[in-house]
Scaffold this motif. Structure first.
Motif: not given
Length: 514
Positions: A203-207
């Motif tokens: 799951e990606a975190l905010s850039k």
């Protein structure tokens, strides 16, 4: 990676432009501030006034009630003193450390969840090292992880080594849990702003939002007659590899290839950002040329907008008129003026970024070297109108050779020289500034005819003024659109893009026709 910040302010100077910049960034991230007023033991310290200026700064930046209710510590870092009052300092830093423990919260993390880590920095010591805070889960040496790229694509990678930071040292470990700042070796494709996640459930975190460049220059392979003499890395391949390597860690930098294989378009966060890169490459043995910096314009709602900088100038009171004059020419608007001391003023201007090109040199001249200036990016605003460029032409070497006292003495009457006697020059190289607006070719290598009536040694009687020397920043400021800066490990030379006189004339004619 952090939950709070120490805002360190000089007890005499007060908040500077760079203070405003870093505080604004911290407040955007809702970090908890602790104000540290340092150098409190100086005779010129004015802690009460500086604290009021800090409150004003917080209000200007839109601080909320929690942020503006900050704790204050007074210190003399060099002497190891600190305290809660400027009049009562302990001979240790216990008040500072206890305040950090009291006000800065522990990181909010999840231990029993799938791995998540946002890469916030890169380093190189056993290959590429990705650095970040583990916000969720844990990571182990030898584990296979998923790297989530900025374009949402996913790459599998293996963790080769793990390091924790203890003081100023790195400690190799086998396993790290959430809440720790960790350095990870083995992820060769990692870049700042990307997420390291578990293999099974990524799951990606905010850039991370990275500020856009405001200034651009062209880096080209050196094609002057002196090319390859002083540099170790001189080819387009060397130049390309070095620039793209810089992009990996210098996230605000942009490098684009052009139609010419010898030219690269490099964009950065201002003149200082680009000049630091140029200086680093010069010291590493690279030889290349750069063009005049150009401001990057953007369109906002159909309007052509340009970057505006907030500039702060500390000047003597008797220089006020001269500074206001040069700022007015460059479309600067005065937004604040403070009487800093009995003979010092602090002026704040909003000025177009292109107005700062060449400003520093003129500013120091007008203030007789006593002025101090700082600037930082503010925002984009509609185009402010034309700004006058360099008002004088240059003296150009007529032919290649070695400068002579006789030749320089003859040229000296035409303007200000940039080169000393016994300096090797080439045709088309800039050797001085003309008194008039037009460029002029001069023969600085010309020698006096030796006859039975004249001796070559009589040159010693000719007196030359000290040549004007340029720093890298001053040279970048000085050159015009039709000129280049030749950068080598040993020299910085100014030159025309077209070295031959006839080529320059044809270029001028083609521009007039166009």
């Amino acid at each position: 990676m952090v939950n709070g910040v120490l805002l360190i302010v000089d007890a005499f100077e007060g908040p500077m432009p760079q203070t405003r910049f870093v505080l604004r960034k911290a407040m955007e991230l809702n970090l908890i501030p602790i104000v540290v007023i340092n150098k409190i033991d100086r005779p010129t310290a004015r802690p009460a006034e500086v604290l009021n200026e800090i409150y004003d700064l917080f209000i200007e930046l839109g601080a909320n009630d929690e942020q503006i209710d900050f704790p204050v510590i007074y210190t003399s870092a060099r002497s190891g003193l600190s305290g809660f009052s400027p009049d009562f300092l302990e001979d240790n830093l216990t008040p500072l450390f206890s305040t950090i423990l009291k006000y800065i919260p522990a990181p909010l993390v999840e231990y029993n969840s799938p791995l998540q880590l946002l890469i916030t920095n890169l380093n190189y010591y056993v290959g590429k090292i990705a650095i970040g805070l583990i916000s969720r889960g844990e990571i182990q040496e030898g584990e296979t992880i998923t790297l989530i790229k900025r374009d949402k694509s996913q790459v599998y990678s293996k963790v080769v080594k793990l390091y924790l930071f203890e003081g100023l040292e790195r400690k190799e470990v086998k396993r790290v849990e959430a809440g720790e700042i960790v350095a990870i070796a083995g992820i060769s494709e990692a870049n700042i702003g990307e997420t390291i996640a578990c293999k099974e459930k990524p799951e990606a975190l905010s850039k991370i939002k990275i500020d856009e460049p405001t200034l651009a220059v062209d880096f080209t392979v050196n094609n002057s007659p002196f090319a390859g003499r002083e540099g170790k890395f001189v080819t387009s391949r060397h130049l390309r590899e070095r620039l793209f390597k810089e992009v990996e860690t210098n996230v605000s930098l942009r490098v684009e290839e052009t139609e010419s294989t010898d030219t690269f378009h490099v964009s950065g966060r201002g003149e200082l950002h680009l000049s630091i890169l140029i200086e680093k490459m010069r010291r590493e043995g690279y030889e290349f040329q750069v063009s005049k910096p150009k401001v990057i314009f953007i369109n906002i709602e159909g309007a052509r907008c340009e970057p505006i900088e907030l500039m702060t100038c500390d000047i003597p009171k008797d220089s006020l008129g001269a500074v206001m004059e040069i700022c007015g020419k460059r479309r600067a608007e005065l937004v604040n003026m403070i009487e800093f001391s009995s003979d010092q003023l602090r002026l704040e201007f909003e000025i177009p970024a292109r107005g700062l090109i060449g400003f520093r040199d003129e500013f120091l001249t007008k203030t007789k070297g006593k002025g101090i200036m700082h600037h930082l990016f503010l925002d984009y605003r509609p185009y402010k109108g034309p700004i006058p460029t360099r008002a004088r032409g240059v003296l150009i070497a007529y032919e290649s050779g070695i400068t002579s006292t006789y030749g320089l003495h003859n040229a000296q009457g035409r303007g200000t020289l940039f080169v000393a006697p016994v300096t090797e020059v080439y045709q088309g190289m800039i050797v001085g500034e003309h008194k008039r607006i037009n460029d002029l070719e001069v023969n600085v290598s010309k020698r006096k005819q030796v006859t039975n009536m004249r001796a070559s040694g009589s040159d010693e009687a000719l007196r030359l003024e000290k040549p004007r020397q340029f720093s890298l920043e001053q040279a970048l400021d000085y050159i015009q659109e039709d000129e280049l800066l030749e950068i080598t490990p040993l020299n910085i030379r100014l030159r025309k893009k077209f070295l031959d006189h006839h080529s320059r004339l044809q270029r001028v004619k083609s521009l007039k026709v166009g």
